[in-house]
Structure formats: structure tokens, C-alpha cells
Write a protein that holds these residues in place. Structure first.
Motif, short mmCIF file in Angstrom:
data_model
loop_
_atom_site.label_atom_id
_atom_site.label_comp_id
_atom_site.label_asym_id
_atom_site.label_seq_id
_atom_site.Cartn_x
_atom_site.Cartn_y
_atom_site.Cartn_z
N ASP A 1 86.33 18.45 45.79
CA ASP A 1 85.26 17.49 46.39
C ASP A 1 86.24 17.09 47.65
O ASP A 1 86.02 16.72 48.70
CB ASP A 1 84.84 16.61 45.48
N VAL A 2 87.62 16.68 46.83
CA VAL A 2 88.48 15.61 48.09
C VAL A 2 88.87 16.70 49.27
O VAL A 2 88.82 16.45 50.21
CB VAL A 2 89.79 15.25 47.45
N GLN A 3 89.14 18.00 49.16
CA GLN A 3 89.48 19.13 49.87
C GLN A 3 88.20 19.21 51.08
O GLN A 3 88.30 19.47 52.09
CB GLN A 3 89.82 20.43 49.50
N THR A 4 87.25 19.37 50.36
CA THR A 4 86.02 19.53 51.39
C THR A 4 85.63 18.13 52.06
O THR A 4 85.51 18.09 53.45
CB THR A 4 84.58 19.51 50.46
N GLU A 5 86.29 16.95 51.59
CA GLU A 5 85.99 15.80 52.34
C GLU A 5 87.13 15.92 53.69
O GLU A 5 87.03 15.42 54.70
CB GLU A 5 86.27 14.47 51.55
N ILE A 6 88.37 16.42 53.07
CA ILE A 6 89.38 16.29 54.02
C ILE A 6 89.17 17.36 55.08
O ILE A 6 89.48 17.08 56.27
CB ILE A 6 90.79 16.84 53.48
#
Length: 87
Positions: A10-15
Motif C-alpha cells: 500500500d505504501v509503495q502504491t502511494e509513493i
């Protein structure tokens, strides 16, 4: 409860979303073509930094804008944006 792998995804998607927006929106701030590169996320400061470099067309565009003057481009601009929490 989400697993660590799911949270990291999820964090990677946001980044990735932030990177895409920077590459799309930042060039619109300039009157000549620029390239956004070196996008880095700093988890310790909750910030993103990147550089903006004139594209190969920028020198020609600026020269034309100023009536054919000779333009020399050698530098880049560096930016850092800190995220704010909405919580």
C-alpha cells in the motif's frame, strides 16, 4: 488486520502515485520543457525530494522566447516537499 507485506505494498502504491503526479504536474509550472528526476521518499522526514532539469528542447524554447539570445543551461533545481498529516 493487514499483513506487513500488504501494508508495504500500500505504501509503495502511494509513493508511485506521488511520483506520477510530480512527473505530470511539476513540468506545468515552467514555461519551458523540464524533466523531473531523482524522486526520493524520505520516511524519516516524511518528505519527497526531486530534481528538475531543463529538457533538450528548453534551451531552444528559452532562446526563442527572448528573441534569439544565446542560452546556456547547466544546472538543475532541487525541491523537497514535506507531507502533512490529515489525521
Amino acid at each position: 488486520m493487514a499483513t506487513l507485506n500488504e501494508e508495504m505494498a500500500d505504501v509503495q502504491t502511494e509513493i508511485d502515485h506521488v511520483r506520477d503526479r510530480l512527473r505530470t504536474e511539476v513540468p506545468e509550472l515552467f514555461a519551458f520543457d523540464v524533466t523531473v528526476s531523482g524522486i526520493e521518499y524520505n520516511a524519516n522526514h516524511n518528505s519527497v525530494s526531486f530534481t528538475v532539469e531543463p529538457s533538450s528542447e528548453a534551451q531552444k524554447q528559452i532562446a526563442e522566447e527572448f528573441g534569439g539570445v544565446r542560452v546556456k543551461l547547466e544546472e538543475q533545481l532541487s525541491f523537497e516537499f514535506q507531507f502533512t498529516s490529515s489525521e
